[in-house]
Each structure stands twice: as C-alpha cells, then as structure tokens.
Write a protein that holds these residues in place. Sequence first.
Motif, PDB file in Angstrom:
ATOM      1  N   THR A   9      -6.075  31.935  47.891  1.00  0.00           N
ATOM      2  CA  THR A   9      -5.222  30.908  48.511  1.00  0.00           C
ATOM      3  C   THR A   9      -5.747  29.519  48.132  1.00  0.00           C
ATOM      4  N   LYS A  14     -10.270  25.864  46.625  1.00  0.00           N
ATOM      5  CA  LYS A  14     -10.990  24.593  46.723  1.00  0.00           C
ATOM      6  C   LYS A  14     -12.497  24.834  46.586  1.00  0.00           C
ATOM      7  N   LEU A  33      -6.790  39.030  54.143  1.00  0.00           N
ATOM      8  CA  LEU A  33      -6.177  38.343  55.286  1.00  0.00           C
ATOM      9  C   LEU A  33      -5.143  39.219  55.980  1.00  0.00           C
ATOM     10  N   GLN A  38     -10.479  38.438  58.630  1.00  0.00           N
ATOM     11  CA  GLN A  38     -10.973  37.114  59.034  1.00  0.00           C
ATOM     12  C   GLN A  38     -11.083  36.970  60.557  1.00  0.00           C
ATOM     13  N   GLY A  50     -11.929  31.692  62.393  1.00  0.00           N
ATOM     14  CA  GLY A  50     -11.358  32.949  61.922  1.00  0.00           C
ATOM     15  C   GLY A  50     -10.432  32.798  60.737  1.00  0.00           C
ATOM     16  N   ILE A  52     -10.345  31.755  56.225  1.00  0.00           N
ATOM     17  CA  ILE A  52     -11.164  31.534  55.022  1.00  0.00           C
ATOM     18  C   ILE A  52     -10.956  30.088  54.596  1.00  0.00           C
ATOM     19  N   PRO A  53     -11.884  29.487  53.861  1.00  0.00           N
ATOM     20  CA  PRO A  53     -13.128  30.041  53.329  1.00  0.00           C
ATOM     21  C   PRO A  53     -14.330  29.762  54.229  1.00  0.00           C
ATOM     22  N   GLU A  67     -14.702  25.368  57.230  1.00  0.00           N
ATOM     23  CA  GLU A  67     -13.788  24.265  56.904  1.00  0.00           C
ATOM     24  C   GLU A  67     -13.973  23.875  55.431  1.00  0.00           C
ATOM     25  N   SER A  68     -12.916  24.084  54.656  1.00  0.00           N
ATOM     26  CA  SER A  68     -13.023  23.918  53.210  1.00  0.00           C
ATOM     27  C   SER A  68     -13.519  22.530  52.794  1.00  0.00           C
ATOM     28  N   LEU A 220       0.441  37.074  59.035  1.00  0.00           N
ATOM     29  CA  LEU A 220      -0.485  36.007  59.418  1.00  0.00           C
ATOM     30  C   LEU A 220       0.092  35.112  60.504  1.00  0.00           C
TER      31      LEU A 220
HETATM   32  N1  GSH Z   1      -8.703  23.930  57.937  1.00  0.00           N
HETATM   33  C1  GSH Z   1      -9.095  25.186  57.351  1.00  0.00           C
HETATM   34  C2  GSH Z   1      -7.845  25.994  57.075  1.00  0.00           C
HETATM   35  C3  GSH Z   1      -8.192  27.350  56.543  1.00  0.00           C
HETATM   36  C4  GSH Z   1      -6.950  28.237  56.440  1.00  0.00           C
HETATM   37  O1  GSH Z   1      -5.869  27.931  56.987  1.00  0.00           O
HETATM   38  N2  GSH Z   1      -7.105  29.360  55.750  1.00  0.00           N
HETATM   39  C5  GSH Z   1      -6.008  30.306  55.616  1.00  0.00           C
HETATM   40  C6  GSH Z   1      -5.808  30.694  54.160  1.00  0.00           C
HETATM   41  S1  GSH Z   1      -5.375  29.305  53.168  1.00  0.00           S
HETATM   42  C7  GSH Z   1      -6.355  31.552  56.408  1.00  0.00           C
HETATM   43  O2  GSH Z   1      -7.485  31.943  56.480  1.00  0.00           O
HETATM   44  N3  GSH Z   1      -5.329  32.181  57.004  1.00  0.00           N
HETATM   45  C8  GSH Z   1      -5.527  33.391  57.733  1.00  0.00           C
HETATM   46  C9  GSH Z   1      -5.125  33.289  59.180  1.00  0.00           C
HETATM   47  O3  GSH Z   1      -4.449  32.324  59.539  1.00  0.00           O
HETATM   48  O4  GSH Z   1      -5.487  34.185  59.929  1.00  0.00           O
HETATM   49  C10 GSH Z   1      -9.896  24.938  56.078  1.00  0.00           C
HETATM   50  O5  GSH Z   1      -9.556  23.990  55.367  1.00  0.00           O
HETATM   51  O6  GSH Z   1     -10.855  25.681  55.804  1.00  0.00           O
END
Ligand code: GSH
Length: 222
Positions: A9, A14, A33, A38, A50, A52-53, A67-68, A220
């Motif tokens: 994703t 990133k 996912l 997660q 909960g 990624i990443p 937090e990416s 999701l």
């Molecule tokens: N603000 C978080 C957002 C992370 C995020 O939304 N990750 C998504 C994938 S891009 C995820 O893990 N989704 C799974 C879920 O919502 O359970 C970051 O930048 O790390």
Amino acid sequence: MIDLYTSETPNGWKVSITLEELGLPYTVHPIALSKGEQKEPWYVALNPNGRIPTIVDRDADDFAVFESGAIMVYLAKKAGALLPTDTKGESLVLQWLFFQVGGVGPMMGQANVFYRYFPEKIPAAIERYQRETRRLLEVLDRRLEAQEYLAGDYSVADIANWCWAHAHAWSGVDIDGLPHLERWIGAVGARPAVQRGKAVPPPIDLGAQDEKTPEGGRKLLV
Ligand SMILES: N[C@@H](CCC(=O)N[C@@H](CS)C(=O)NCC(=O)O)C(=O)O
C-alpha cells in the motif's frame, strides 16, 4: 538491522522506498491486512493504531516506531540523508511531509474507500473526496512549477507524496493539465530505489493482492 512490517500500500511503500534510498539493511514481514493480522495483539503491542507500517530497530534496543511519517524521519536521521539538518531546510521538508500525512493520504484514502470499496455508492461522498484530492494535487503541481523537488533536494517529502500521488487513477482522479506534477511523478518513479521499494512486499507473500479488490478493501471497513 531493521524489521519492517508492511503491506502493498502507499503507506507501506513510503517506508520501503525510504529504506531502499538510504541503503539501510532490513527484513520484510508482510502483514495480510484482509486477514486482520494488523489487529493481532502481538502487532498492536508494536503499533497501537493497528495499521501498517511499523519498524523495529534491532540496533537500538528493539525500538519500535509507528506512523509512516515518523518512521521516515527516524530513518532519515539515523542514516543522515533525505532530511536536511539546518532548521529551515528541515522545516521545509517537514512541511511537505506533513502536507502528505495530514492531507493527501487521508483524502485519497477516503476517495478510494467511497469510489472503490464502500458497498453503497454515495455520489456526494465520492465527489467530495475526489475534488479535495484533485485540489491537493494542484497544490503539488504549483509547487513543482518552480522547483525540481518539493523541498530543496530530493527528500522524504518527495517519497511520501509520490507514494500517494502516482496512484491518482486508483482514486478516480486525473492529473490532466498538471504538467509539473506529471514530470515529477515520472522522475521520482524512475529512480531505481523507488522501483525496488515499491516491489515490497512481493504480492506473492500476501496471496492474491486481496486489498486491491473491492471485496478485499471492504474487509478493512470495519
Ligand atoms: N497514519 C498512518 C496510516 C496507516 C494506514 O492507514 N495504513 C493502512 C494501509 S495504507 C492500514 O494499515 N489499513 C488496515 C486497517 O485499516 O486495518 C500512517 O501513516 O502510518
């Protein structure tokens, strides 16, 4: 050595692209996912959100970072690249990094949800997030008219914004009439480290690229 917990994703790329650009050695742990890995307790102990990443730095007493955007800054400081050390230079990069973290990412994420995954089609919601996405892409285009990269030299700000902006078509948003953005999307995407990082994790590790299907994406939405 860094352990990277990620999926295929934009937020995952990133970090894998940053690691590739910095030349830091890392081990990939794919997180499925759509299977909810997660949300498992062992993972939430590393990433309270909960999602990624996540990274764990084995050379720093198993220090976990979630937090990416925070991960990118941590890695850039660790390696001493992709983030200037002078106050103004660092601030410029952080401004454009936070612009992605607080704007481009969430808006494109919601555009994807309502355009691709949500069981009902709600035209007002689709339009709202697509229009806001397009507006943010126009901000990037204007910035890139005068500059090769977003904040001085190529930096974590370019990586973060590229990971989302290059996938504009998945959100149903075109970049017609945004030539500077188009030029930059091509230039960043041509970098070997970007191509290596975008191939992480290999799709085969996750089975069937489930997150990319409407059914997988819907899982999701809970
Ligand atoms: N603000 C978080 C957002 C992370 C995020 O939304 N990750 C998504 C994938 S891009 C995820 O893990 N989704 C799974 C879920 O919502 O359970 C970051 O930048 O790390």
